[in-house]
Design a protein around this motif. Sequence first.
Motif, mmCIF file in Angstrom:
data_model
loop_
_atom_site.group_PDB
_atom_site.id
_atom_site.type_symbol
_atom_site.label_atom_id
_atom_site.label_comp_id
_atom_site.label_asym_id
_atom_site.label_seq_id
_atom_site.Cartn_x
_atom_site.Cartn_y
_atom_site.Cartn_z
ATOM 1 N N HIS A 269 0.921 -1.101 -0.007
ATOM 2 C CA HIS A 269 0.097 -0.143 0.055
ATOM 3 C C HIS A 269 1.028 1.396 0.093
ATOM 4 N N GLY A 270 2.251 1.427 0.782
ATOM 5 C CA GLY A 270 2.748 2.361 1.092
ATOM 6 C C GLY A 270 2.487 3.061 2.195
ATOM 7 N N TRP A 271 3.412 3.477 3.048
ATOM 8 C CA TRP A 271 3.260 4.240 4.296
ATOM 9 C C TRP A 271 4.334 5.102 4.873
ATOM 10 N N LYS A 272 5.412 4.952 3.872
ATOM 11 C CA LYS A 272 6.747 5.824 4.500
ATOM 12 C C LYS A 272 6.590 7.370 3.860
ATOM 13 N N TRP A 273 6.730 8.125 4.786
ATOM 14 C CA TRP A 273 6.434 9.850 4.763
ATOM 15 C C TRP A 273 7.698 10.177 4.158
ATOM 16 N N TRP A 274 8.708 9.509 4.182
ATOM 17 C CA TRP A 274 10.287 10.073 3.645
ATOM 18 C C TRP A 274 10.519 9.737 2.420
ATOM 19 N N LYS A 275 9.481 8.999 1.575
ATOM 20 C CA LYS A 275 9.931 8.603 0.310
ATOM 21 C C LYS A 275 8.526 8.511 -0.679
ATOM 22 N N ALA A 276 8.708 8.762 -1.958
ATOM 23 C CA ALA A 276 7.707 8.567 -2.811
ATOM 24 C C ALA A 276 7.141 7.063 -2.915
#
Length: 217
Positions: A47-54
């Motif tokens: 899903h994606g959850w990392k705020w430091w990368k696209a």
Amino acid sequence: MLTNTQLNTMLNLQDGMNIKVNPQWLTAGYSYLRAAMIESVEAIEHHGWKWWKAQKLDLPQVQMELVDIWHFALSHLIIQHNGDIDAAADAIAKSLLESHTEVTFDGNTINFSNATLVENLELMAGLCIAKRFDVPLFLKIVEQAEMNSDALFSQYVGKNILNFFRQDHGYKEGTYIKIWDQREDNEHLVEVLDSTNSQLDNYADVIYQELEKRYPN
């Protein structure tokens, strides 16, 4: 909502596959909810959850992880009911009729109907660590992943039957042919699923038979 026929079909298929792996699977002590927890975390990654990368949502992969989670959840639920498929089906059906939208975890009451997909995946992972599985929460996640009950059923049965088919045609021995007519077996499976009525009482048998027709002799 999943029908009783669908629930019984999936539970029987799961029991059959588990027996194929280990006839004594019910008492083997396998940690099915640990496996479901790992798949939940993998779904969060897709899903994606990392705020430091696209990052970009990979919805098909999230859906695949949910189908895998359902395999492990069904195994856990069968064990909870001592191998009684009918009792497991009745318990799932009852929880779906109650259709609760809250769970209590770590002393907090959480309304998962208002949570995001990632938050609910995280909650499901936490429950799995605590050796709990909540079917209404799972189906809410399925809905948030843009699937419905019929799609879950179809994809679950398809993957289960393909696994059976591979085993029956030499997968373990290394003689199974994975590519037919220049396409992988899972591509053939998608075509079979698209052209087969999932409401058939013998849906799983029909899927297997259609794969058999396509498989090279």
